[in-house]
Design a protein around this motif. Structure first.
Motif, mmCIF file in Angstrom:
data_model
loop_
_atom_site.group_PDB
_atom_site.id
_atom_site.type_symbol
_atom_site.label_atom_id
_atom_site.label_comp_id
_atom_site.label_asym_id
_atom_site.label_seq_id
_atom_site.Cartn_x
_atom_site.Cartn_y
_atom_site.Cartn_z
ATOM 1 N N TYR A 198 11.319 54.095 16.758
ATOM 2 C CA TYR A 198 12.458 53.225 17.072
ATOM 3 C C TYR A 198 12.722 52.999 18.553
ATOM 4 N N ARG A 219 32.826 51.886 11.910
ATOM 5 C CA ARG A 219 33.381 50.599 12.342
ATOM 6 C C ARG A 219 33.166 49.587 11.234
ATOM 7 N N GLN A 276 23.812 50.721 17.494
ATOM 8 C CA GLN A 276 24.565 49.778 16.657
ATOM 9 C C GLN A 276 25.973 50.327 16.408
ATOM 10 N N PHE A 335 31.767 50.571 6.779
ATOM 11 C CA PHE A 335 31.023 50.690 8.040
ATOM 12 C C PHE A 335 29.528 50.923 7.962
ATOM 13 N N LEU A 336 29.113 51.981 7.277
ATOM 14 C CA LEU A 336 27.689 52.262 7.331
ATOM 15 C C LEU A 336 27.053 51.655 6.106
ATOM 16 N N VAL A 337 26.695 50.430 6.247
ATOM 17 C CA VAL A 337 26.278 49.654 5.097
ATOM 18 C C VAL A 337 24.815 49.954 4.843
ATOM 19 N N PRO A 338 24.490 50.649 3.792
ATOM 20 C CA PRO A 338 23.120 51.111 3.640
ATOM 21 C C PRO A 338 22.223 50.116 2.921
ATOM 22 N N PHE A 339 21.112 50.639 2.485
ATOM 23 C CA PHE A 339 20.006 49.816 2.017
ATOM 24 C C PHE A 339 20.384 48.643 1.118
ATOM 25 N N PHE A 399 23.239 46.987 0.638
ATOM 26 C CA PHE A 399 24.465 46.225 0.848
ATOM 27 C C PHE A 399 24.426 45.331 2.076
ATOM 28 N N TYR A 400 23.253 45.079 2.566
ATOM 29 C CA TYR A 400 23.176 44.185 3.704
ATOM 30 C C TYR A 400 23.360 42.733 3.283
ATOM 31 N N ARG A 408 14.144 45.311 5.956
ATOM 32 C CA ARG A 408 14.596 46.527 6.643
ATOM 33 C C ARG A 408 14.241 46.495 8.130
ATOM 34 N N HIS A 411 16.936 43.520 9.658
ATOM 35 C CA HIS A 411 18.300 44.046 9.756
ATOM 36 C C HIS A 411 19.247 43.140 10.518
ATOM 37 N N PHE A 414 26.510 43.141 10.171
ATOM 38 C CA PHE A 414 26.850 44.448 10.730
ATOM 39 C C PHE A 414 26.049 44.745 12.007
ATOM 40 N N TYR A 415 24.805 44.300 12.022
ATOM 41 C CA TYR A 415 23.915 44.625 13.130
ATOM 42 C C TYR A 415 24.093 43.629 14.262
ATOM 43 N N ILE A 461 10.872 49.886 11.417
ATOM 44 C CA ILE A 461 11.214 50.649 10.217
ATOM 45 C C ILE A 461 10.265 51.849 10.119
ATOM 46 N N ASN A 498 12.061 56.245 6.346
ATOM 47 C CA ASN A 498 13.333 55.523 6.225
ATOM 48 C C ASN A 498 13.292 54.459 5.141
ATOM 49 N N VAL A 513 12.980 53.465 1.312
ATOM 50 C CA VAL A 513 13.163 54.068 -0.003
ATOM 51 C C VAL A 513 12.585 53.107 -1.053
#
Lengths: 291, 291
Positions: A135, A167, A193, B4-8, B10-11, B263, B266, B270-271, B278, B282, B284
């Motif tokens: 990264y 956030r 981020q 906030f931490l929108v994971p795999f 939910f983008y 991925r 992104h 949010f980003y 990637i 990371n 999945v």
């Protein structure tokens, strides 16, 4: 019982490396001179008491000064006393806050600008890792924190145990009243981020083993599932006898360089092939009780 | 509550990407054609029942055929019925076995040669990741498994949820009666040092949240702390109605290529900066109940 997966502190170097080589990583750490240990500033240490024990967080004031100031202010006001863990998402994060509906929840806190990176000044002197990182163009440790850098900017890396400020989509929408800690594979895509505000020095096992929430994103569906936070205090406000009294190995010191080499080498009786690499988030900075 | 931490899953892609782009990763997965899903061979699926629920493991028979055969044999003999989790080391692994002193513990099992890597045949066709990896010159996915390769050899990578066979210092000392699953930051230094035998498809949260052991290496100090394993069965030996009925997204399919791009990109609300990278561990691989 096979012990088999001999981790950081139990490697035995091959005798062939010579009498001067430490027999194990734990010996290497034990042999570190006093000057290689630092005592974190009590103004940057948060002691968070849970029913199961204490979690100690070191604020990364050099990287996120405004967030650190807000967190100190919230801790001093008792804001986190009676807050709770409201989320535990497997292989990702736990999150704590005043839950929705809590009459003590503050929604009037000013938003903070993101502190995603800072200028890379010569004074920072990172302990550089030489292996490629997925990264970041450059990675290493600064004052105990895993970092990436490029083009004159440096940022904290989302490794296991790092603490950040939740956030919303607006990059400047954090108010530091909702915090998270990384409990899974390092979500490095979040680097620069979200503002990282610190790192868990002690007690990660109390956070990482919280039952996973079954709602979306690992939020708990019911308040009955929350783990309460008894209180959160800044060590600067505690009597010395009450403090956690931890020391952190200096990542700018000689011993940490030896640890990097040791972990890259991994040529002990268990490893039948040389490894020759070490990842940023695979290095753990030793923490000890002050002697 | 900040999400906030929108994971795999939910983008939300920026509308600018055009009408053809999926609005989220979950939509992308939902739109995968039936041909992009595979139903694992029941002869490679282990259903491990714990008091809290079921863990499903897919054996990596293409990479560790001798270990897979031994594990099938042990499961069929009922060896793991009544075994227990004897170790949970924070940010590392959980381990299960017949505990020391258990009269059903077998010490007469033949040792297996390490199956640390295999020939990289053209038939394997890895889905290649283009970002640098710290530990392997080349990385990607083969039949749902994260792998590294070089010089005509390919090996499984120690990502979150991978299952391996404990061994002693002798590289050929595993007997597949003691297994572990990775519950922390990927310990990639163990790649091609220990035989990985499979991957948890379902139920990781039952393993990762086990209380951490307080003995050396995270072993529990007392039997009272063990989590029992009710039984372990090979799905091939179960009635179809009893099986977990899972499908795994084909990593050699088009949808998985889209997931990799998604991925890496992104670029959602949010980003605020592009990620553009990637990591192997990371990503999945989606698993779903068979429709």
């Amino acid at each position: 019982m096979k012990r088999f997966l001999v981790p950081f502190f139990f490697y035995t170097l091959r005798a062939a490396r010579g009498a001067a080589a430490p027999a194990s990583l734990s010996e290497l750490v034990a042999a570190a001179p006093a000057a290689d240990w630092r005592t974190p500033d009590p103004g940057n240490l948060l002691d968070m008491d849970l029913p199961g024990g204490r979690v100690v967080i070191e604020l990364a004031a050099d990287f996120a000064p405004a967030h650190a100031a807000r967190i100190r202010e919230l801790a001093r006001s008792g804001y986190f006393d009676g807050a709770a863990f409201v989320r535990s998402q497997d292989n990702f994060v736990v999150q704590w806050a005043r839950p929705d509906g809590d009459p003590k929840k503050r929604t009037d806190l000013g938003k903070l600008n993101g502190e995603f990176s800072r200028a890379l000044s010569p004074a920072l002197k990172p302990a550089v890792l030489s292996d490629p990182d997925t990264y970041a163009p450059h990675v290493g440790f600064v004052n105990g924190f895993a970092t990436g850098w490029d083009n004159g900017r440096i940022w904290l890396a989302h490794c296991y145990g790092m603490v950040g400020a939740g956030r919303n989509n607006d990059e400047n929408s954090a108010d530091a009243s909702e915090l998270y800690a990384v409990t899974g594979q390092s979500p490095r895509q979040l680097d620069h981020q979200i503002t990282l505000v610190g790192k868990v020095l002690k007690g990660m096992e109390l956070l990482s083993a919280l039952p996973r929430g079954t709602g979306d994103l690992g939020f708990y569906k019911t308040a009955a599932e929350y783990t309460p936070i008894t209180r959160v205090r800044l060590e600067a406000d505690m009597l010395p006898a009450e403090r956690a009294k931890l020391q952190v190995l200096r990542t700018e010191g000689t011993t940490f360089q030896q640890i990097i080499a040791f972990r890259r080498f991994h040529s002990d009786a268990f490893y039948h092939q040389a490894v020759g690499h070490i990842g940023l988030c695979n290095l753990v900075v030793p923490v000890r009780p002050a002697p």
